[in-house]
Design a protein around this motif. Structure first.
Motif, PDB file in Angstrom:
ATOM      1  N   LEU A 166       0.864  -1.181   0.000  1.00  0.00           N
ATOM      2  CA  LEU A 166       0.000   0.000   0.000  1.00  0.00           C
ATOM      3  C   LEU A 166       0.906   1.239   0.000  1.00  0.00           C
ATOM      4  O   LEU A 166       1.739   1.389   0.897  1.00  0.00           O
ATOM      5  CB  LEU A 166      -0.868  -0.045   1.268  1.00  0.00           C
ATOM      6  CG  LEU A 166      -1.623   1.216   1.687  1.00  0.00           C
ATOM      7  CD1 LEU A 166      -2.610   1.667   0.605  1.00  0.00           C
ATOM      8  CD2 LEU A 166      -2.387   0.933   3.007  1.00  0.00           C
ATOM      9  N   ASP A 190      -5.788   4.183  -6.863  1.00  0.00           N
ATOM     10  CA  ASP A 190      -6.979   3.628  -6.200  1.00  0.00           C
ATOM     11  C   ASP A 190      -7.855   4.741  -5.670  1.00  0.00           C
ATOM     12  O   ASP A 190      -9.071   4.607  -5.587  1.00  0.00           O
ATOM     13  CB  ASP A 190      -6.581   2.737  -5.025  1.00  0.00           C
ATOM     14  CG  ASP A 190      -5.907   1.472  -5.495  1.00  0.00           C
ATOM     15  OD1 ASP A 190      -4.912   1.591  -6.232  1.00  0.00           O
ATOM     16  OD2 ASP A 190      -6.394   0.385  -5.149  1.00  0.00           O
ATOM     17  N   ASP A 191      -7.203   5.839  -5.256  1.00  0.00           N
ATOM     18  CA  ASP A 191      -7.979   6.970  -4.734  1.00  0.00           C
ATOM     19  C   ASP A 191      -7.102   8.218  -4.728  1.00  0.00           C
ATOM     20  O   ASP A 191      -5.881   8.127  -4.864  1.00  0.00           O
ATOM     21  CB  ASP A 191      -8.490   6.683  -3.308  1.00  0.00           C
ATOM     22  CG  ASP A 191      -9.836   7.360  -3.048  1.00  0.00           C
ATOM     23  OD1 ASP A 191     -10.146   8.364  -3.731  1.00  0.00           O
ATOM     24  OD2 ASP A 191     -10.569   6.884  -2.173  1.00  0.00           O
ATOM     25  N   LYS A 207     -12.501   1.020   1.153  1.00  0.00           N
ATOM     26  CA  LYS A 207     -12.214   0.760  -0.249  1.00  0.00           C
ATOM     27  C   LYS A 207     -10.986  -0.142  -0.396  1.00  0.00           C
ATOM     28  O   LYS A 207     -10.975  -1.091  -1.183  1.00  0.00           O
ATOM     29  CB  LYS A 207     -11.962   2.092  -0.968  1.00  0.00           C
ATOM     30  CG  LYS A 207     -11.699   1.927  -2.433  1.00  0.00           C
ATOM     31  CD  LYS A 207     -11.762   3.255  -3.115  1.00  0.00           C
ATOM     32  CE  LYS A 207     -11.904   3.033  -4.606  1.00  0.00           C
ATOM     33  NZ  LYS A 207     -12.033   4.255  -5.331  1.00  0.00           N
ATOM     34  N   ILE A 208      -9.962   0.152   0.390  1.00  0.00           N
ATOM     35  CA  ILE A 208      -8.741  -0.669   0.329  1.00  0.00           C
ATOM     36  C   ILE A 208      -9.062  -2.109   0.747  1.00  0.00           C
ATOM     37  O   ILE A 208      -8.664  -3.072   0.096  1.00  0.00           O
ATOM     38  CB  ILE A 208      -7.627  -0.052   1.218  1.00  0.00           C
ATOM     39  CG1 ILE A 208      -7.172   1.282   0.601  1.00  0.00           C
ATOM     40  CG2 ILE A 208      -6.443  -1.003   1.359  1.00  0.00           C
ATOM     41  CD1 ILE A 208      -6.333   2.153   1.524  1.00  0.00           C
ATOM     42  N   ASN A 211     -10.974  -3.832  -2.008  1.00  0.00           N
ATOM     43  CA  ASN A 211     -10.059  -4.172  -3.105  1.00  0.00           C
ATOM     44  C   ASN A 211      -9.254  -5.436  -2.793  1.00  0.00           C
ATOM     45  O   ASN A 211      -9.036  -6.281  -3.660  1.00  0.00           O
ATOM     46  CB  ASN A 211      -9.109  -2.997  -3.400  1.00  0.00           C
ATOM     47  CG  ASN A 211      -9.814  -1.892  -4.191  1.00  0.00           C
ATOM     48  OD1 ASN A 211     -10.943  -2.059  -4.644  1.00  0.00           O
ATOM     49  ND2 ASN A 211      -9.149  -0.768  -4.361  1.00  0.00           N
ATOM     50  N   ARG A 212      -8.824  -5.565  -1.537  1.00  0.00           N
ATOM     51  CA  ARG A 212      -8.063  -6.776  -1.157  1.00  0.00           C
ATOM     52  C   ARG A 212      -8.964  -8.008  -1.273  1.00  0.00           C
ATOM     53  O   ARG A 212      -8.537  -9.039  -1.779  1.00  0.00           O
ATOM     54  CB  ARG A 212      -7.558  -6.662   0.288  1.00  0.00           C
ATOM     55  CG  ARG A 212      -6.527  -5.612   0.528  1.00  0.00           C
ATOM     56  CD  ARG A 212      -5.168  -5.927  -0.100  1.00  0.00           C
ATOM     57  NE  ARG A 212      -4.310  -4.772   0.029  1.00  0.00           N
ATOM     58  CZ  ARG A 212      -4.319  -3.721  -0.801  1.00  0.00           C
ATOM     59  NH1 ARG A 212      -5.099  -3.721  -1.861  1.00  0.00           N
ATOM     60  NH2 ARG A 212      -3.527  -2.688  -0.604  1.00  0.00           N
ATOM     61  N   LYS A 216      -7.203  -7.606  -5.341  1.00  0.00           N
ATOM     62  CA  LYS A 216      -6.193  -6.601  -5.687  1.00  0.00           C
ATOM     63  C   LYS A 216      -5.127  -6.589  -4.595  1.00  0.00           C
ATOM     64  O   LYS A 216      -5.435  -6.398  -3.419  1.00  0.00           O
ATOM     65  CB  LYS A 216      -6.848  -5.219  -5.828  1.00  0.00           C
ATOM     66  CG  LYS A 216      -5.853  -4.174  -6.268  1.00  0.00           C
ATOM     67  CD  LYS A 216      -6.487  -3.071  -7.088  1.00  0.00           C
ATOM     68  CE  LYS A 216      -5.403  -2.344  -7.862  1.00  0.00           C
ATOM     69  NZ  LYS A 216      -4.944  -1.134  -7.309  1.00  0.00           N
ATOM     70  N   SER A 219      -2.053  -1.134  -3.581  1.00  0.00           N
ATOM     71  CA  SER A 219      -2.863   0.084  -3.775  1.00  0.00           C
ATOM     72  C   SER A 219      -1.972   1.305  -3.870  1.00  0.00           C
ATOM     73  O   SER A 219      -0.944   1.385  -3.186  1.00  0.00           O
ATOM     74  CB  SER A 219      -3.819   0.305  -2.598  1.00  0.00           C
ATOM     75  OG  SER A 219      -4.752  -0.738  -2.533  1.00  0.00           O
ATOM     76  N   VAL A 221      -2.454   5.418  -3.431  1.00  0.00           N
ATOM     77  CA  VAL A 221      -3.333   6.537  -3.072  1.00  0.00           C
ATOM     78  C   VAL A 221      -2.542   7.824  -3.271  1.00  0.00           C
ATOM     79  O   VAL A 221      -1.441   7.968  -2.734  1.00  0.00           O
ATOM     80  CB  VAL A 221      -3.806   6.422  -1.598  1.00  0.00           C
ATOM     81  CG1 VAL A 221      -4.670   7.619  -1.218  1.00  0.00           C
ATOM     82  CG2 VAL A 221      -4.550   5.114  -1.365  1.00  0.00           C
ATOM     83  N   SER A 323     -11.532   2.802 -10.298  1.00  0.00           N
ATOM     84  CA  SER A 323     -10.767   2.061  -9.298  1.00  0.00           C
ATOM     85  C   SER A 323     -11.642   1.168  -8.419  1.00  0.00           C
ATOM     86  O   SER A 323     -11.182   0.608  -7.433  1.00  0.00           O
ATOM     87  CB  SER A 323      -9.963   3.034  -8.430  1.00  0.00           C
ATOM     88  OG  SER A 323     -10.848   3.916  -7.786  1.00  0.00           O
TER      89      SER A 323
END
Ligand code: F6P
Length: 324
Positions: A166, A190-191, A207-208, A211-212, A216, A219, A221, A323
Motif C-alpha cells: 500500500l 486507487d484513490d 475501499k482498500i 479491493n483486497r 487486488k 494500492s 493513493v 478504481s
C-alpha cells in the motif's frame, strides 16, 4: 501612454516553462522595437535595482531549461510602502514604462497593488505548477509537473505491485488538487485526496479492504498537499489503524517543479508571452493573460486571486469509478 520599454520578472515558485515565456516576451518586444529589461529575483530586483537589458542572444538556448534564468523570490520588501517606492524609482532609472510579471497568485496580487498605486501598465502571465489561478485553463509549468509526478508514480507502481504494498504518494499543489487529480487519473490510482473535497478516512479504508477481498494485492493513493486530513504520513497512519496493513509513503516534492518543460508548457509559454507584449502595445493593463477553451483571455488581476478556480468533479467521479 505609448510603451517604449518593458521589464519582465518571474516571482514566487519557479515553474518549468518560465524561460520559454521570458524568451517569447523578449523576442516579441524586440520584434516591435521595444527595449526589454530582465528584472532579477522577482520584485526584489525592482526594489534593489537588479536589472539587465536583454537582446536576442540573452534568451538563446534556454527554451528547454527548467527554472528561471532571471531567478525568482517571494519578496516581503516589495509589499511595504518603502519597497514599492524603490521599485518605482528603479523603473524610472531605467526608463521602463511597463511590466510583465510571471508567477502565481502572490505575483498577481503584487502586480495589482503596484499598478494601482503608481498607475503602471502591467500584464501578468500565469506561471505556477499548481494550476490554481482563475482566468486560465492551464498555468505554465502544470503540465510538466504532472508528467514528472506521473513518471514517479509509474516507477513506484512497479515496486508496489511486486511487493504487494500500500503506497501513499504525496504531490504538490499547496491548497489546490489539480496536480493530484490529473496524476491520479493518468496513473490509475486507487484513490485521491484533494483539498477541494472532504476526506473520509473510513471510506478510504473500506475501499482498500474491499479491493483486497476481490484480489487486488496493492494500492496507490495520491495525496495532494493541503488535504484536510493532513500530509501523506498522517493519513497513512490513520489508514493503517483501520486496515491493519503496512504502508510506504513517497513525498515527490521538488522533482515536480524542476526539469525541461513539456511541449504543452513551452507552447503555452510562447503563446502567452507573445500575447502579453501585444496586449501591452494595444493598451491592455491591470490583467493576466490566459487561455480558456483555446482562446486568449485577459482577466483583471483582482479576479485571478479572489475568484476560485474549481476542479472538474467529473474527473473525480471517473477516478473513483475506474478504481472500484
Ligand atoms: O506554488 C508552487 C509550490 O511548489 C507549491 O506546490 C508548494 O506548496 C510551494 O510552491 C512550495 O514553496 P516553497 O518552495 O517556497 O517552499
Amino acid at each position: 501612454m505609448k510603451v517604449k520599454s518593458i521589464g519582465v520578472l518571474t516571482s514566487g515558485g519557479d515553474a518549468p516553462g518560465m524561460n520559454a515565456a521570458i524568451r517569447a516576451i523578449v523576442r516579441t518586444a524586440l520584434h516591435h522595437k521595444i527595449a526589454v529589461y530582465g528584472i532579477k529575483h522577482g520584485y526584489n530586483g525592482l526594489v534593489h535595482d537588479d536589472v539587465i537589458e536583454c537582446d536576442r542572444s540573452s534568451v538563446a538556448n534556454m527554451l528547454q531549461r527548467g527554472g528561471t534564468i532571471l531567478g525568482t523570490a517571494r519578496s516581503a520588501e516589495f509589499e511595504t510602502e518603502a519597497g514599492m517606492k524603490l521599485a518605482r524609482q528603479t523603473m524610472n532609472t531605467h526608463h521602463i514604462d511597463a511590466l510583465i510579471a510571471i508567477g502565481g497568485d502572490g505575483t498577481m496580487r503584487g502586480a495589482h497593488e503596484f499598478s494601482k498605486k503608481y498607475d503602471i501598465p502591467i500584464i501578468g502571465l500565469p506561471g505556477t505548477i499548481d494550476n490554481d489561478l482563475f482566468g486560465t485553463d492551464f498555468t505554465i509549468g502544470f503540465d510538466t509537473a504532472v508528467n514528472s509526478a506521473l513518471e514517479a508514480v509509474d516507477r513506484i507502481r512497479d515496486s508496489a505491485s511486486s511487493l504487494e504494498r500500500l503506497f501513499f504518494i504525496e504531490v504538490m499543489g499547496r491548497c489546490a488538487g489539480f496536480i493530484g487529480l490529473k496524476v491520479a487519473l493518468a496513473g490509475g490510482a486507487d484513490d485521491v485526496l484533494i483539498p477541494e473535497t472532504p476526506t473520509d478516512i473510513q471510506a478510504l479504508a473500506n475501499k482498500i479492504t474491499e479491493n483486497r477481498k476481490r484480489g487486488k494485492t496493492f494500492s496507490i493513493v495520491i495525496v495532494s498537499e493541503g488535504d484536510e486530513a493532513g500530509d501523506a504520513y498522517t493519513i497513512a497512519e490513520k489508514i493503517k489503524k483501520l486496515v491493519r496493513e503496512d504502508y510506504r509513503v513517497a513525498v515527490l516534492g521538488y522533482i515536480q517543479r524542476g526539469g525541461a518543460p513539456t511541449a504543452n508548457d513551452r507552447c503555452l509559454a510562447a503563446t502567452l508571452g507573445y500575447e502579453a507584449v501585444c496586449g501591452l502595445l494595444r493598451g491592455k493593463q491591470g490583467c493576466m493573460v490566459g487561455q480558456i477553451d483555446k482562446r486568449i483571455v485577459f482577466t483583471p488581476f483582482r479576479d485571478t486571486f479572489t475568484k476560485k478556480k474549481t476542479i472538474d468533479p467529473q474527473v473525480y467521479t471517473i477516478i473513483k469509478t475506474l478504481s472500484e
